[in-house]
Motif scaffolding. Structure first.
Motif, PDB file in Angstrom:
ATOM      1  N   LYS A  22     188.452  -4.270  61.972  1.00  0.00           N
ATOM      2  CA  LYS A  22     187.164  -2.672  61.777  1.00  0.00           C
ATOM      3  C   LYS A  22     186.111  -3.662  62.932  1.00  0.00           C
ATOM      4  O   LYS A  22     185.507  -2.416  63.720  1.00  0.00           O
ATOM      5  N   ASN A  23     185.395  -4.650  62.401  1.00  0.00           N
ATOM      6  CA  ASN A  23     184.574  -4.997  63.334  1.00  0.00           C
ATOM      7  C   ASN A  23     184.520  -5.185  65.023  1.00  0.00           C
ATOM      8  O   ASN A  23     183.390  -5.767  65.707  1.00  0.00           O
ATOM      9  N   SER A  24     186.145  -5.434  65.116  1.00  0.00           N
ATOM     10  CA  SER A  24     186.197  -5.991  66.520  1.00  0.00           C
ATOM     11  C   SER A  24     186.994  -4.586  67.252  1.00  0.00           C
ATOM     12  O   SER A  24     186.191  -4.088  68.414  1.00  0.00           O
ATOM     13  N   MET A  90     177.548   6.751  61.518  1.00  0.00           N
ATOM     14  CA  MET A  90     177.470   5.263  60.943  1.00  0.00           C
ATOM     15  C   MET A  90     176.562   4.617  62.081  1.00  0.00           C
ATOM     16  O   MET A  90     176.320   4.773  63.283  1.00  0.00           O
ATOM     17  N   ARG A  91     176.056   3.268  61.571  1.00  0.00           N
ATOM     18  CA  ARG A  91     175.100   2.759  61.803  1.00  0.00           C
ATOM     19  C   ARG A  91     175.958   2.011  63.136  1.00  0.00           C
ATOM     20  O   ARG A  91     175.339   1.735  64.170  1.00  0.00           O
ATOM     21  N   ALA A  92     177.555   1.362  63.087  1.00  0.00           N
ATOM     22  CA  ALA A  92     177.945   0.722  64.189  1.00  0.00           C
ATOM     23  C   ALA A  92     177.643   1.667  65.091  1.00  0.00           C
ATOM     24  O   ALA A  92     178.230   1.910  66.491  1.00  0.00           O
ATOM     25  N   PRO A 121     167.105  -3.268  62.105  1.00  0.00           N
ATOM     26  CA  PRO A 121     166.431  -3.349  62.966  1.00  0.00           C
ATOM     27  C   PRO A 121     167.241  -3.321  64.193  1.00  0.00           C
ATOM     28  O   PRO A 121     167.987  -3.736  64.084  1.00  0.00           O
ATOM     29  N   VAL A 122     166.830  -2.662  65.336  1.00  0.00           N
ATOM     30  CA  VAL A 122     167.309  -2.802  66.199  1.00  0.00           C
ATOM     31  C   VAL A 122     166.392  -3.633  67.225  1.00  0.00           C
ATOM     32  O   VAL A 122     166.998  -3.272  69.120  1.00  0.00           O
ATOM     33  N   ASP A 123     165.941  -3.899  67.802  1.00  0.00           N
ATOM     34  CA  ASP A 123     164.399  -5.264  67.958  1.00  0.00           C
ATOM     35  C   ASP A 123     165.798  -5.921  68.875  1.00  0.00           C
ATOM     36  O   ASP A 123     165.138  -5.673  70.505  1.00  0.00           O
ATOM     37  N   LEU A 124     166.211  -5.963  69.013  1.00  0.00           N
ATOM     38  CA  LEU A 124     166.830  -7.773  69.716  1.00  0.00           C
ATOM     39  C   LEU A 124     167.570  -7.118  70.510  1.00  0.00           C
ATOM     40  O   LEU A 124     167.469  -7.534  71.720  1.00  0.00           O
ATOM     41  N   HIS A 125     168.088  -5.788  70.231  1.00  0.00           N
ATOM     42  CA  HIS A 125     169.658  -5.349  71.309  1.00  0.00           C
ATOM     43  C   HIS A 125     168.665  -4.929  72.497  1.00  0.00           C
ATOM     44  O   HIS A 125     168.929  -4.597  73.411  1.00  0.00           O
ATOM     45  N   LEU A 126     167.092  -3.604  72.317  1.00  0.00           N
ATOM     46  CA  LEU A 126     166.073  -3.372  73.046  1.00  0.00           C
ATOM     47  C   LEU A 126     165.514  -4.582  74.150  1.00  0.00           C
ATOM     48  O   LEU A 126     165.562  -4.986  74.551  1.00  0.00           O
ATOM     49  N   SER A 164     171.503 -14.320  64.845  1.00  0.00           N
ATOM     50  CA  SER A 164     171.437 -14.005  65.394  1.00  0.00           C
ATOM     51  C   SER A 164     172.273 -12.530  65.588  1.00  0.00           C
ATOM     52  O   SER A 164     172.926 -12.133  64.259  1.00  0.00           O
ATOM     53  N   THR A 165     172.311 -11.789  66.181  1.00  0.00           N
ATOM     54  CA  THR A 165     172.736 -10.134  66.234  1.00  0.00           C
ATOM     55  C   THR A 165     173.934 -10.171  66.730  1.00  0.00           C
ATOM     56  O   THR A 165     174.114 -10.686  67.795  1.00  0.00           O
ATOM     57  N   VAL A 166     175.164  -9.233  65.826  1.00  0.00           N
ATOM     58  CA  VAL A 166     176.281  -8.924  66.245  1.00  0.00           C
ATOM     59  C   VAL A 166     176.528  -8.261  67.208  1.00  0.00           C
ATOM     60  O   VAL A 166     176.985  -8.342  68.664  1.00  0.00           O
ATOM     61  N   LEU A 167     176.211  -7.134  66.636  1.00  0.00           N
ATOM     62  CA  LEU A 167     175.952  -5.441  67.308  1.00  0.00           C
ATOM     63  C   LEU A 167     175.231  -6.077  69.085  1.00  0.00           C
ATOM     64  O   LEU A 167     175.581  -5.216  69.745  1.00  0.00           O
ATOM     65  N   GLY A 168     173.937  -6.230  68.704  1.00  0.00           N
ATOM     66  CA  GLY A 168     172.918  -6.685  69.964  1.00  0.00           C
ATOM     67  C   GLY A 168     173.536  -7.554  70.480  1.00  0.00           C
ATOM     68  O   GLY A 168     173.285  -7.147  71.970  1.00  0.00           O
ATOM     69  N   THR A 306     178.153 -12.905  55.478  1.00  0.00           N
ATOM     70  CA  THR A 306     177.253 -12.341  54.483  1.00  0.00           C
ATOM     71  C   THR A 306     178.477 -10.741  53.985  1.00  0.00           C
ATOM     72  O   THR A 306     179.167 -10.866  52.471  1.00  0.00           O
ATOM     73  N   ASP A 307     179.381 -10.020  54.723  1.00  0.00           N
ATOM     74  CA  ASP A 307     180.090  -9.101  54.577  1.00  0.00           C
ATOM     75  C   ASP A 307     181.458 -10.230  53.664  1.00  0.00           C
ATOM     76  O   ASP A 307     182.291  -8.981  52.768  1.00  0.00           O
ATOM     77  N   MET A 308     181.468 -11.488  52.371  1.00  0.00           N
ATOM     78  CA  MET A 308     182.446 -11.931  51.951  1.00  0.00           C
ATOM     79  C   MET A 308     181.564 -12.180  50.450  1.00  0.00           C
ATOM     80  O   MET A 308     181.983 -12.722  49.896  1.00  0.00           O
ATOM     81  N   THR A 328     171.032 -14.624  53.103  1.00  0.00           N
ATOM     82  CA  THR A 328     169.922 -15.107  54.393  1.00  0.00           C
ATOM     83  C   THR A 328     170.400 -14.462  55.326  1.00  0.00           C
ATOM     84  O   THR A 328     169.276 -14.181  55.687  1.00  0.00           O
ATOM     85  N   ILE A 329     171.530 -13.161  55.472  1.00  0.00           N
ATOM     86  CA  ILE A 329     171.550 -12.667  55.990  1.00  0.00           C
ATOM     87  C   ILE A 329     170.227 -11.327  55.901  1.00  0.00           C
ATOM     88  O   ILE A 329     170.328 -11.232  56.928  1.00  0.00           O
ATOM     89  N   PHE A 330     171.303 -10.742  55.025  1.00  0.00           N
ATOM     90  CA  PHE A 330     171.096  -9.264  54.422  1.00  0.00           C
ATOM     91  C   PHE A 330     169.970  -9.720  53.301  1.00  0.00           C
ATOM     92  O   PHE A 330     170.533  -9.570  51.599  1.00  0.00           O
ATOM     93  N   PRO A 331     169.002 -10.157  52.793  1.00  0.00           N
ATOM     94  CA  PRO A 331     168.092 -10.656  51.210  1.00  0.00           C
ATOM     95  C   PRO A 331     168.199  -9.271  50.145  1.00  0.00           C
ATOM     96  O   PRO A 331     168.992 -10.269  49.711  1.00  0.00           O
ATOM     97  N   GLN A 332     168.560  -8.304  50.969  1.00  0.00           N
ATOM     98  CA  GLN A 332     168.390  -7.546  50.023  1.00  0.00           C
ATOM     99  C   GLN A 332     170.018  -7.120  49.197  1.00  0.00           C
ATOM    100  O   GLN A 332     170.159  -6.579  48.435  1.00  0.00           O
ATOM    101  N   ARG A 333     170.926  -7.591  49.896  1.00  0.00           N
ATOM    102  CA  ARG A 333     172.133  -6.800  49.389  1.00  0.00           C
ATOM    103  C   ARG A 333     172.999  -7.592  48.445  1.00  0.00           C
ATOM    104  O   ARG A 333     173.559  -7.662  47.964  1.00  0.00           O
ATOM    105  N   PHE A 334     172.764  -7.220  47.298  1.00  0.00           N
ATOM    106  CA  PHE A 334     172.929  -7.266  46.058  1.00  0.00           C
ATOM    107  C   PHE A 334     173.303  -6.306  44.810  1.00  0.00           C
ATOM    108  O   PHE A 334     173.333  -6.674  44.171  1.00  0.00           O
TER     109      PHE A 334
END
Ligand code: UD1
Length: 420
Positions: A22-24, A90-92, A121-126, A164-168, A306-308, A328-334
């Motif tokens: 999916k992410n590819s 869809m965020r992606a 956020p998308v600050d790194l994309h910008l 690092s940012t994947v989609l960025g 993080t996706d696992m 560590t990537i999304f600290p609220q992801r629980f």
């Protein structure tokens, strides 16, 4: 709305084919906007997220045909505006930003907003697009990008405070393919999906070196042409099935995988003591009642994904030992933890570290899926729970797992999808 009823305790056994990533697929489909020519993408999984990306391409003016995993796109004339109504689900969808700016030198893309796993956020994309010479304004929820004189390559560092940012990285790499001069992205995401996108762009005529490492060099070209590409196997779907096979049954074999992309996952499973056999494009795993607990920390690739994380919380419940997981990537992801506790799981969450005491009886319950991977984790927990687990809000799973219920049923799981 649909839900999945999982009847726990059924043994898993047999083989399962892993789908395309999916992410590819999402950024690769977006990259077809970079050329007027026809592009053919194979092994695109049939998911609501990929269907949504196909719809976005159509709304932006591309002609798109889709038949059993093959998507053909011809983006001869495209629009430069992706409004909120189009991107909000869809965020992606933010990954159309790079190709639209690369091709048209200007665009307006609405900010997709946050989601349950964090503020995103998308600050790194910008930051990356600005380093290419774009003038960016964010107003009324829209990102407007302008590069009247075209983009100019240059050096930049896209490392953020959570890595690092994947989609960025994807966005900036796509925009830089058509910039004048050379772009060097330091702190680039090294995920296999970024490398897969780069391989597709190279087939389109882009000049890219270093994809799959933290330093990517892109030498701009005048234009890109059509290309054909087959997306890589989905390492997160594969990892989810590895957890299932380790949790219950007599052993399963995953086919059509790339084991080299899964080392951080298989290393943890091996260290726990699960019997694993790794072939060229297959991985077999079986439960081990004497398996030991694990301590893991999510990190950027090649670290543990993080996706696992949520699925390993479920796996930890099946191991008669204590395990810890630090995010560590999304600290609220629980979000899955409160639901697993409702099933009787013994989990203590302190800031971004979960401590799981496994091997205790967990019982089926109605649970609420909050995001894609959390939902998959609840299904996994349901496989080992006593009695019936109702996983509500199934649409989260349909975003990212191709026919998860059919594939699990093929391995012997007892589950049914019902409409409410
Ligand atoms: C992608 C994946 C997602 C995965 C995530 C991390 C796709 C479609 N999605 O999402 O499944 O969980 O990578 O591996 O490929 N960040 C910033 N500023 C930015 C961008 C990101 O601070 O401009 C932060 C994020 O909040 C997060 C970290 O960087 O803490 C990583 O996020 P990122 O890699 O950008 O995630 P996505 O590319 O959106």
């Amino acid at each position: 709305m649909e839900k999945l009823i999982v009847h726990g305790g059924a043994a898993l056994k047999g083989r399962v084919n892993i789908s395309g990533s999916k992410n590819s697929s999402l950024p690769i489909l977006a990259a077809t906007l970079l050329t007027k020519d026809t592009c053919t993408i194979r092994r695109v999984p049939d998911l609501s997220d990929t269907n949504y990306m196909v719809r976005i391409l159509g709304e932006l003016g591309a002609e798109v045909e889709r038949a059993s995993g093959v998507v053909v796109v011809k983006a001869e004339k495209i629009k430069s505006v992706a409004p909120y109504d189009l991107v909000r689900k869809m965020r992606a969808s933010i990954c159309v930003l790079g190709p639209l700016t690369g091709r048209l030198k200007k665009c307006v893309v609405s900010l997709p907003g946050g989601c349950v796993i964090g503020d995103r956020p998308v600050d790194l994309h910008l930051k990356g697009l600005e380093a290419l010479g774009a003038v960016i304004t964010v107003d009324g929820g829209d990102i407007s990008v302008n590069a009247k004189k075209g983009f100019k390559g240059g050096p930049m560092n896209l490392m953020g405070k959570h890595g690092s940012t994947v989609l960025g990285t994807d966005n900036v790499m796509m925009a830089a393919t058509l910039a004048k001069g050379t772009t060097i992205i330091e702190g680039a995401a090294a995920e296999p999906e970024v490398e897969d996108l780069a391989n597709f762009l190279i087939k389109m005529g882009a000049k890219i070196e270093g994809a799959g490492t933290n330093r990517i060099t892109i030498e701009g070209v005048k234009e890109l042409h059509g290309a054909e590409h087959t997306v890589i196997p989905d390492r997160i779907e594969a990892g989810t099935f590895l957890c299932a096979g380790a949790m219950i049954g007599e052993g399963i074999t995953l086919k059509r995988v790339m084991p080299e992309h899964m080392k951080s996952i298989t290393d943890v499973l091996k260290k726990c003591g699960f019997p694993i056999e790794i072939g060229k494009d297959s991985i077999s795993i079986a439960p081990n009642p004497l398996a030991k607990g694990f301590d893991l920390t999510t990190l950027c690739y090649p670290g543990f994904p993080t996706d696992m994380q949520a699925q390993f919380c479920a796996l930890a419940c099946a191991i008669s030992d204590v395990s810890t997981i630090t995010e560590t990537i999304f600290p609220q992801r629980f979000m899955h933890i409160a639901e697993m506790k409702r099933m009787g799981a013994n989990i203590d969450l302190q800031s971004a570290t979960a401590r799981i005491r496994g091997g205790q009886r967990i019982k089926g319950a109605p649970v609420m899926a909050s995001d894609l991977r959390a939902s998959a984790a609840l299904v996994l927990a349901g496989l080992i729970a006593e009695g019936r687990t109702d996983v509500n809000r199934l649409y989260h799973i349909d975003r990212g797992y191709e026919h998860l219920d059919d594939k699990l049923a093929g391995l012997g799981a007892q589950l049914e999808r019902v409409k409410e």
